[in-house]
Design a protein around this motif. Structure first.
Motif, PDB file in Angstrom:
ATOM      1  N   VAL A 347       0.843  -1.199   0.000  1.00 24.75           N
ATOM      2  CA  VAL A 347       0.000   0.000   0.000  1.00 24.75           C
ATOM      3  C   VAL A 347       0.877   1.247   0.000  1.00 24.75           C
ATOM      4  CG1 VAL A 347      -1.664   1.333   1.365  1.00 24.75           C
ATOM      5  CG2 VAL A 347      -1.959  -1.137   1.108  1.00 24.75           C
ATOM      6  N   VAL A 348       1.919   1.236   0.820  1.00 25.40           N
ATOM      7  CA  VAL A 348       2.840   2.371   0.882  1.00 25.40           C
ATOM      8  C   VAL A 348       3.491   2.599  -0.477  1.00 25.40           C
ATOM      9  CG1 VAL A 348       5.017   3.185   1.874  1.00 25.40           C
ATOM     10  CG2 VAL A 348       3.269   2.151   3.358  1.00 25.40           C
ATOM     11  N   GLU A 349       3.959   1.528  -1.105  1.00 21.48           N
ATOM     12  CA  GLU A 349       4.603   1.661  -2.410  1.00 21.48           C
ATOM     13  C   GLU A 349       3.615   2.166  -3.467  1.00 21.48           C
ATOM     14  OE1 GLU A 349       6.247  -2.131  -3.291  1.00 21.48           O
ATOM     15  OE2 GLU A 349       7.677  -2.085  -1.609  1.00 21.48           O
ATOM     16  N   ASP A 350       2.389   1.700  -3.392  1.00 24.60           N
ATOM     17  CA  ASP A 350       1.388   2.139  -4.362  1.00 24.60           C
ATOM     18  C   ASP A 350       1.071   3.623  -4.175  1.00 24.60           C
ATOM     19  OD1 ASP A 350      -0.396   1.133  -6.526  1.00 24.60           O
ATOM     20  OD2 ASP A 350      -1.959   1.918  -5.212  1.00 24.60           O
ATOM     21  N   MET A 351       1.008   4.058  -2.931  1.00 29.00           N
ATOM     22  CA  MET A 351       0.775   5.481  -2.672  1.00 29.00           C
ATOM     23  C   MET A 351       1.914   6.325  -3.228  1.00 29.00           C
ATOM     24  SD  MET A 351      -2.107   6.287  -1.197  1.00 29.00           S
ATOM     25  CE  MET A 351      -1.896   7.767  -0.180  1.00 29.00           C
ATOM     26  N   GLY A 355       2.378   9.506  -6.471  1.00 32.24           N
ATOM     27  CA  GLY A 355       2.935  10.839  -6.293  1.00 32.24           C
ATOM     28  C   GLY A 355       2.990  11.321  -4.865  1.00 32.24           C
ATOM     29  N   TRP A 356       2.688  10.461  -3.889  1.00 34.36           N
ATOM     30  CA  TRP A 356       2.698  10.890  -2.490  1.00 34.36           C
ATOM     31  C   TRP A 356       4.083  10.695  -1.875  1.00 34.36           C
ATOM     32  CZ3 TRP A 356      -1.230  13.714  -1.002  1.00 34.36           C
ATOM     33  CH2 TRP A 356      -2.467  13.560  -1.654  1.00 34.36           C
ATOM     34  N   ARG A 361       7.021   7.674   4.853  1.00 33.14           N
ATOM     35  CA  ARG A 361       6.478   6.316   4.881  1.00 33.14           C
ATOM     36  C   ARG A 361       5.799   5.997   6.212  1.00 33.14           C
ATOM     37  NH1 ARG A 361       9.188   1.464   1.664  1.00 33.14           N
ATOM     38  NH2 ARG A 361       8.685   2.241  -0.432  1.00 33.14           N
ATOM     39  N   GLU A 362       6.352   6.495   7.310  1.00 32.69           N
ATOM     40  CA  GLU A 362       5.731   6.253   8.612  1.00 32.69           C
ATOM     41  C   GLU A 362       4.334   6.877   8.673  1.00 32.69           C
ATOM     42  OE1 GLU A 362       6.715   4.362  11.380  1.00 32.69           O
ATOM     43  OE2 GLU A 362       7.926   3.616   9.721  1.00 32.69           O
ATOM     44  N   ALA A 367      -1.539   6.244   8.526  1.00 37.28           N
ATOM     45  CA  ALA A 367      -2.825   6.541   7.915  1.00 37.28           C
ATOM     46  C   ALA A 367      -3.593   5.261   7.597  1.00 37.28           C
ATOM     47  CB  ALA A 367      -2.620   7.370   6.645  1.00 37.28           C
ATOM     48  N   TRP A 368      -2.900   4.221   7.155  1.00 38.62           N
ATOM     49  CA  TRP A 368      -3.571   2.952   6.873  1.00 38.62           C
ATOM     50  C   TRP A 368      -4.167   2.360   8.148  1.00 38.62           C
ATOM     51  CZ3 TRP A 368      -2.842  -2.118   8.525  1.00 38.62           C
ATOM     52  CH2 TRP A 368      -3.564  -3.093   7.826  1.00 38.62           C
ATOM     53  N   VAL A 369      -3.428   2.382   9.233  1.00 37.14           N
ATOM     54  CA  VAL A 369      -3.924   1.851  10.505  1.00 37.14           C
ATOM     55  C   VAL A 369      -5.180   2.614  10.937  1.00 37.14           C
ATOM     56  CG1 VAL A 369      -3.411   1.654  12.975  1.00 37.14           C
ATOM     57  CG2 VAL A 369      -1.705   0.958  11.283  1.00 37.14           C
ATOM     58  N   VAL A 370      -5.140   3.937  10.826  1.00 34.83           N
ATOM     59  CA  VAL A 370      -6.293   4.754  11.214  1.00 34.83           C
ATOM     60  C   VAL A 370      -7.485   4.445  10.320  1.00 34.83           C
ATOM     61  CG1 VAL A 370      -7.164   7.113  11.456  1.00 34.83           C
ATOM     62  CG2 VAL A 370      -4.814   6.580  12.131  1.00 34.83           C
ATOM     63  N   MET A 371      -7.258   4.282   9.032  1.00 36.99           N
ATOM     64  CA  MET A 371      -8.347   3.994   8.096  1.00 36.99           C
ATOM     65  C   MET A 371      -9.030   2.668   8.419  1.00 36.99           C
ATOM     66  SD  MET A 371      -8.214   3.632   3.921  1.00 36.99           S
ATOM     67  CE  MET A 371      -7.209   2.125   4.006  1.00 36.99           C
TER      68      MET A 371
END
Length: 427
Positions: A347-351, A355-356, A361-362, A367-371
């Motif tokens: 997910v991080v790599e895709d983000m 362009g993010w 990365r942290e 953000a993924w955990v919160v989502m």
């Protein structure tokens, strides 16, 4: 709780025209054309469904409609016969409260297979009522087409033709808080917008494995052995919120208990869950203030792109004897949430590919955990499962009819009220 004894139809001006008739009576229009007022098919259809009816005949192009259920019958025949019949029956069963839906214009969209996107996070509506809707929506989120192909492969007749493994996460991740923010209003039931609505953010296995993997993530050496690299604040916050609600409310993790509480959930539990959901939503609104309004949508899309793979990969790992601790729960579903955590780096790599790169990365992991935690909270505030919640055939209607104009008889002019079984006289 009030028992519905009338059919309410909203006009374009949002005024409500209500016809109330005693039990065992029928309201009938004669052949003579009555006055009409404008409404739309979506409001007509949802008005019946909210009362626990199912559309057994729904042919708008012919002007023929018939809805039945929950002791009611609604029949509408547009020109040339202009008949409108509504035969309500008193419902005294105490279970009627669990047949009621949350009522709002946004909820009505679910009857048509449309997810009302959360306006707080600048999300659009998503259509998921049919297979073609699902494929189109996933393609808009992942233009590579890879995730769409995986959904299509999973739905092969020899596998799970009605299931939406991973993709069904779009419901709690994208949908607005439909039940409202008053915890004293315990109505939580929603219409089912797709053949398959449950997923890892619904099941107890998803909750439990998420909790254990979150604890393991925080205890990882990169944090415990390096004081200069603290655990991201919101990851710690999510763990505190999770453990606090779990200790006080067993229905947080206990899926069976939660599903028994349809429209009678504890106001205190709802208040806590709503508070947690709001904290997570405000977190993303804060990110949008600095990054722009597409961050959450891109994060959700990156998650879904990988999440659609869990079912196939979980079974593959189990056949190879590589499944991980399931804590006494269903093994393949537990393995699915383990895989969600494995996908985090993807997910991080895709983000970053979107362009993010300016977001650390942290921060992306946080953000993924919160989502995901926010998705858990959404599900515990709502209920939309029938029976075992698997692959149901809900009373969805074609999305193209949502908000399509139609004329129906004016409920305050031209009605002839007669006892059931008697004929109406021509006006």
């Amino acid at each position: 709780m009030a028992t519905p004894e009338h059919l309410a139809l909203r006009t374009k001006s949002s005024a409500v025209t209500t016809t109330t008739v005693p039990a065992s009576t029928m309201v009938t229009f004669t052949e003579k054309k009555p006055p009409f007022h404008a409404t739309n098919i979506g409001e007509l259809a949802a008005g019946a469904l909210r009362h626990g009816m199912t559309w057994t005949i729904f042919r708008p192009e012919e002007g023929v409609f018939l809805a039945e259920g929950n002791g009611h019958t609604l029949r509408l025949q547009l020109p040339p016969s202009y008949t409108f019949e509504y035969s309500p029956q008193p419902v005294i069963d105490s279970a009627v409260s669990n047949s009621l839906y949350v009522q709002s214009p946004l909820v009505d969209k679910l009857f048509f297979g449309i997810i009302p996107g959360d306006p707080e996070l600048k999300l659009p509506d998503y259509h998921i009522g049919t297979s073609s809707d699902v494929f189109h929506t996933m393609y808009t989120l992942d233009p590579t087409g890879i995730a769409t192909k995986k959904i299509r492969d999973n739905r092969h007749p020899s596998l799970a033709p009605k299931c939406l493994f991973g993709f069904s996460d779009i419901i709690p991740l994208a949908c607005a808080m439909l039940r409202g923010f008053d915890p004293q209003n315990t109505i939580a039931r929603l219409p089912i917008p797709a053949e398959y609505t449950v997923g890892l953010l619904t099941h107890q296995e998803g909750f439990v494995i998420f909790r254990h993997r979150l604890d393991d993530f925080i205890a990882a050496p990169q944090y415990t052995s390096c004081p200069a690299l603290p655990v991201p604040y919101m990851i710690e916050e999510v763990r505190e919120m999770y453990h606090a609600i779990m200790r006080e409310f067993p229905e947080w993790e206990d899926e069976v208990l939660a599903n028994k509480q349809i429209n009678n959930r504890s106001p205190k539990f709802l208040a806590r869950t709503l508070e947690n959901w709001t904290i997570c939503t405000e977190y993303f609104k804060g990110i949008h203030e600095t990054t722009g309004p597409t961050f959450y949508r891109d994060l959700m899309a990156s998650h879904l792109k990988n999440a659609v793979n869990w079912w196939h990969q979980a079974w593959h790992r189990m056949r190879a004897g590589k499944e991980r601790d399931n804590y006494g729960l269903r093994d393949y579903i537990a393995e699915g949430m383990h895989l969600y955590w494995d996908y985090l780096e993807l997910v991080v790599e895709d983000m970053e590919s979107k362009g993010w790169l300016a977001v650390p990365r942290e921060k992306l992991r946080e953000a993924w955990v919160v989502m995901i935690f926010r998705g858990f909270c959404w599900w515990r505030c709502h209920w939309m499962m029938e029976g075992d919640g698997m692959c149901e055939a809900p009373p969805r209607l074609p999305s193209e009819y949502y908000m399509r104009p139609v004329d129906i008889p004016d409920a305050e002019a031209g009605f002839v009220v007669v006892p059931a079984g008697e004929e109406a006289m021509d006006a």
